[in-house]
Design a protein around this motif. Structure first.
Motif, PDB file in Angstrom:
ATOM      1  N   ALA A  35       0.843  -1.194   0.000  1.00  0.00           N
ATOM      2  CA  ALA A  35       0.000   0.000   0.000  1.00  0.00           C
ATOM      3  C   ALA A  35       0.882   1.250   0.000  1.00  0.00           C
ATOM      4  O   ALA A  35       2.056   1.199   0.403  1.00  0.00           O
ATOM      5  CB  ALA A  35      -0.905  -0.010   1.231  1.00  0.00           C
ATOM      6  N   GLY A  36       0.308   2.353  -0.447  1.00  0.00           N
ATOM      7  CA  GLY A  36       1.065   3.607  -0.522  1.00  0.00           C
ATOM      8  C   GLY A  36       1.587   4.065   0.824  1.00  0.00           C
ATOM      9  O   GLY A  36       2.726   4.519   0.945  1.00  0.00           O
ATOM     10  N   GLY A  37       0.782   3.939   1.861  1.00  0.00           N
ATOM     11  CA  GLY A  37       1.203   4.341   3.198  1.00  0.00           C
ATOM     12  C   GLY A  37       2.355   3.489   3.713  1.00  0.00           C
ATOM     13  O   GLY A  37       3.259   3.988   4.382  1.00  0.00           O
ATOM     14  N   THR A  38       2.327   2.214   3.371  1.00  0.00           N
ATOM     15  CA  THR A  38       3.413   1.322   3.773  1.00  0.00           C
ATOM     16  C   THR A  38       4.701   1.682   3.045  1.00  0.00           C
ATOM     17  O   THR A  38       5.787   1.639   3.633  1.00  0.00           O
ATOM     18  CB  THR A  38       3.030  -0.142   3.483  1.00  0.00           C
ATOM     19  OG1 THR A  38       1.765  -0.412   4.087  1.00  0.00           O
ATOM     20  CG2 THR A  38       4.055  -1.091   4.028  1.00  0.00           C
ATOM     21  N   ALA A  39       4.583   2.046   1.768  1.00  0.00           N
ATOM     22  CA  ALA A  39       5.762   2.464   1.008  1.00  0.00           C
ATOM     23  C   ALA A  39       6.349   3.752   1.587  1.00  0.00           C
ATOM     24  O   ALA A  39       7.571   3.905   1.659  1.00  0.00           O
ATOM     25  CB  ALA A  39       5.411   2.640  -0.465  1.00  0.00           C
ATOM     26  N   VAL A  40       5.491   4.682   2.003  1.00  0.00           N
ATOM     27  CA  VAL A  40       5.970   5.930   2.612  1.00  0.00           C
ATOM     28  C   VAL A  40       6.679   5.631   3.933  1.00  0.00           C
ATOM     29  O   VAL A  40       7.730   6.210   4.226  1.00  0.00           O
ATOM     30  CB  VAL A  40       4.798   6.923   2.815  1.00  0.00           C
ATOM     31  CG1 VAL A  40       5.216   8.106   3.659  1.00  0.00           C
ATOM     32  CG2 VAL A  40       4.276   7.395   1.465  1.00  0.00           C
ATOM     33  N   LEU A  41       6.120   4.706   4.715  1.00  0.00           N
ATOM     34  CA  LEU A  41       6.782   4.301   5.953  1.00  0.00           C
ATOM     35  C   LEU A  41       8.141   3.679   5.647  1.00  0.00           C
ATOM     36  O   LEU A  41       9.142   3.979   6.314  1.00  0.00           O
ATOM     37  CB  LEU A  41       5.910   3.304   6.722  1.00  0.00           C
ATOM     38  CG  LEU A  41       6.545   2.682   7.971  1.00  0.00           C
ATOM     39  CD1 LEU A  41       6.829   3.750   9.023  1.00  0.00           C
ATOM     40  CD2 LEU A  41       5.654   1.585   8.520  1.00  0.00           C
ATOM     41  N   GLY A  42       8.204   2.842   4.626  1.00  0.00           N
ATOM     42  CA  GLY A  42       9.467   2.244   4.217  1.00  0.00           C
ATOM     43  C   GLY A  42      10.476   3.288   3.764  1.00  0.00           C
ATOM     44  O   GLY A  42      11.673   3.187   4.055  1.00  0.00           O
ATOM     45  N   PHE A  43       9.994   4.319   3.058  1.00  0.00           N
ATOM     46  CA  PHE A  43      10.881   5.404   2.630  1.00  0.00           C
ATOM     47  C   PHE A  43      11.437   6.141   3.848  1.00  0.00           C
ATOM     48  O   PHE A  43      12.630   6.465   3.890  1.00  0.00           O
ATOM     49  CB  PHE A  43      10.134   6.368   1.702  1.00  0.00           C
ATOM     50  CG  PHE A  43      10.997   7.437   1.128  1.00  0.00           C
ATOM     51  CD1 PHE A  43      11.773   7.195   0.000  1.00  0.00           C
ATOM     52  CD2 PHE A  43      11.073   8.692   1.720  1.00  0.00           C
ATOM     53  CE1 PHE A  43      12.589   8.183  -0.524  1.00  0.00           C
ATOM     54  CE2 PHE A  43      11.889   9.681   1.203  1.00  0.00           C
ATOM     55  CZ  PHE A  43      12.646   9.427   0.068  1.00  0.00           C
ATOM     56  N   ALA A  44      10.579   6.408   4.830  1.00  0.00           N
ATOM     57  CA  ALA A  44      11.033   7.118   6.037  1.00  0.00           C
ATOM     58  C   ALA A  44      12.080   6.291   6.790  1.00  0.00           C
ATOM     59  O   ALA A  44      13.090   6.834   7.257  1.00  0.00           O
ATOM     60  CB  ALA A  44       9.841   7.429   6.937  1.00  0.00           C
ATOM     61  N   VAL A  45      11.848   4.994   6.900  1.00  0.00           N
ATOM     62  CA  VAL A  45      12.817   4.121   7.580  1.00  0.00           C
ATOM     63  C   VAL A  45      14.141   4.099   6.818  1.00  0.00           C
ATOM     64  O   VAL A  45      15.219   4.214   7.403  1.00  0.00           O
ATOM     65  CB  VAL A  45      12.236   2.696   7.733  1.00  0.00           C
ATOM     66  CG1 VAL A  45      13.306   1.703   8.149  1.00  0.00           C
ATOM     67  CG2 VAL A  45      11.082   2.699   8.718  1.00  0.00           C
ATOM     68  N   SER A  46      14.057   3.986   5.498  1.00  0.00           N
ATOM     69  CA  SER A  46      15.274   3.956   4.672  1.00  0.00           C
ATOM     70  C   SER A  46      16.018   5.278   4.730  1.00  0.00           C
ATOM     71  O   SER A  46      17.248   5.311   4.770  1.00  0.00           O
ATOM     72  CB  SER A  46      14.916   3.630   3.222  1.00  0.00           C
ATOM     73  OG  SER A  46      14.264   2.396   3.137  1.00  0.00           O
ATOM     74  N   VAL A  70      18.446  -2.712   5.798  1.00  0.00           N
ATOM     75  CA  VAL A  70      17.252  -1.957   5.398  1.00  0.00           C
ATOM     76  C   VAL A  70      16.298  -2.845   4.610  1.00  0.00           C
ATOM     77  O   VAL A  70      15.084  -2.798   4.816  1.00  0.00           O
ATOM     78  CB  VAL A  70      17.647  -0.692   4.603  1.00  0.00           C
ATOM     79  CG1 VAL A  70      16.438  -0.048   3.972  1.00  0.00           C
ATOM     80  CG2 VAL A  70      18.348   0.303   5.514  1.00  0.00           C
ATOM     81  N   GLN A  71      16.823  -3.692   3.729  1.00  0.00           N
ATOM     82  CA  GLN A  71      15.950  -4.586   2.967  1.00  0.00           C
ATOM     83  C   GLN A  71      15.257  -5.592   3.882  1.00  0.00           C
ATOM     84  O   GLN A  71      14.100  -5.936   3.669  1.00  0.00           O
ATOM     85  CB  GLN A  71      16.738  -5.305   1.875  1.00  0.00           C
ATOM     86  CG  GLN A  71      17.066  -4.431   0.695  1.00  0.00           C
ATOM     87  CD  GLN A  71      15.832  -3.840   0.036  1.00  0.00           C
ATOM     88  OE1 GLN A  71      14.874  -4.533  -0.259  1.00  0.00           O
ATOM     89  NE2 GLN A  71      15.866  -2.539  -0.185  1.00  0.00           N
ATOM     90  N   ALA A  72      15.950  -6.070   4.906  1.00  0.00           N
ATOM     91  CA  ALA A  72      15.317  -6.988   5.861  1.00  0.00           C
ATOM     92  C   ALA A  72      14.186  -6.288   6.608  1.00  0.00           C
ATOM     93  O   ALA A  72      13.095  -6.853   6.777  1.00  0.00           O
ATOM     94  CB  ALA A  72      16.361  -7.528   6.840  1.00  0.00           C
TER      95      ALA A  72
END
Length: 183
Positions: A35-46, A70-72
Motif C-alpha cells: 500500500a502507498g502508506g506502507t511504502a511511505v513508511l518504508g521510505f522514512a525508515v530507509s 534496510v531490505q530486511a
C-alpha cells in the motif's frame, strides 16, 4: 570531504528511493502488494538509515550491510502490513509474521542486495569523483582570477588576424581510375 546538509539529504533520499523501489518491486514480483502508506513508511525508515552515513564517501563495505539491514526491515514491514490471501499462501509468499522467508526468497533478496549495493557503491564513487574534479577546476579558476578588483587587461587574448587570402593546397582532386601505363 564532508557534505553539506542539502547534499546529505539528496544522497539519503536517493538511497531511500532505491531501497523502497527494490523492496516494492521484489515484493510485487513475489505476489505481494504494498500500500502507498506502507511504502511511505518504508521510505522514512530507509531515509533515517541512510542519513547518518551520507556525510562522506562510502564504499561497498558500508553500503552492503546497511542495504541488507534496510531490505530486511522493509521485508518485515511490507509482509506484516497486510493479511495474506490464498494466492499468496499458494505461491509461498505468505509466511508467519514476515520473519521466515523461503530459501528462494532469501536467495533473491541476497542477490538483489548485492547487485544494488555494487551499483550504489559505483554511483557513490562516480559522484565523489565528479565533485572532486569540479572542486579542482573551481580552485584553478579562482587562482587564475586577478586579486585586484577592476577591469582585467586582455593580455594574451588578441584577436586573430583577418585572413586576406585563402589558398587551397589541394584544390584539384586526383581521384579517379588509375592511368593505364600501356598506351
Amino acid at each position: 570531504m564532508s557534505a553539506r546538509l542539502s547534499l546529505r539529504l539528496a544522497r539519503a533520499a536517493a538511497f531511500a528511493a532505491v531501497c523502497v523501489l527494490l523492496g516494492v518491486v521484489a515484493h510485487a514480483v513475489a505476489g505481494g502488494a504494498v500500500a502507498g502508506g506502507t511504502a511511505v513508511l518504508g521510505f522514512a525508515v530507509s531515509m533515517a538509515a541512510g542519513l547518518p552515513i551520507a556525510g562522506r564517501e562510502r564504499g561497498l563495505r558500508v553500503i552492503l550491510p546497511l542495504l541488507a539491514a534496510v531490505q530486511a526491515v522493509l521485508h518485515v514491514i511490507f509482509s506484516t502490513a497486510h493479511e495474506p490471501d490464498p494466492v499468496q499462501i499458494l505461491t509461498g509468499h505468505a509466511h508467519v509474521g514476515g520473519l521466515a522467508p523461503g530459501s528462494g526468497m532469501l536467495l533473491m533478496h541476497c542477490w538483489a542486495v548485492v547487485m544494488t549495493a555494487i551499483w550504489l557503491a559505483r554511483g557513490e564513487a562516480a559522484l565523489w569523483g565528479l565533485l572532486r574534479r569540479l572542486g579542482a577546476r573551481l580552485v584553478r579558476l579562482l587562482l587564475a582570477w586577478p586579486a585586484v578588483p577592476g577591469p582585467r587587461p586582455l593580455t594574451g587574448f588578441a584577436e586573430p588576424a583577418v585572413l586576406r587570402t585563402a589558398t587551397l593546397h589541394r584544390g584539384i582532386s586526383e581521384r579517379g581510375p588509375p592511368l593505364s601505363r600501356a598506351r
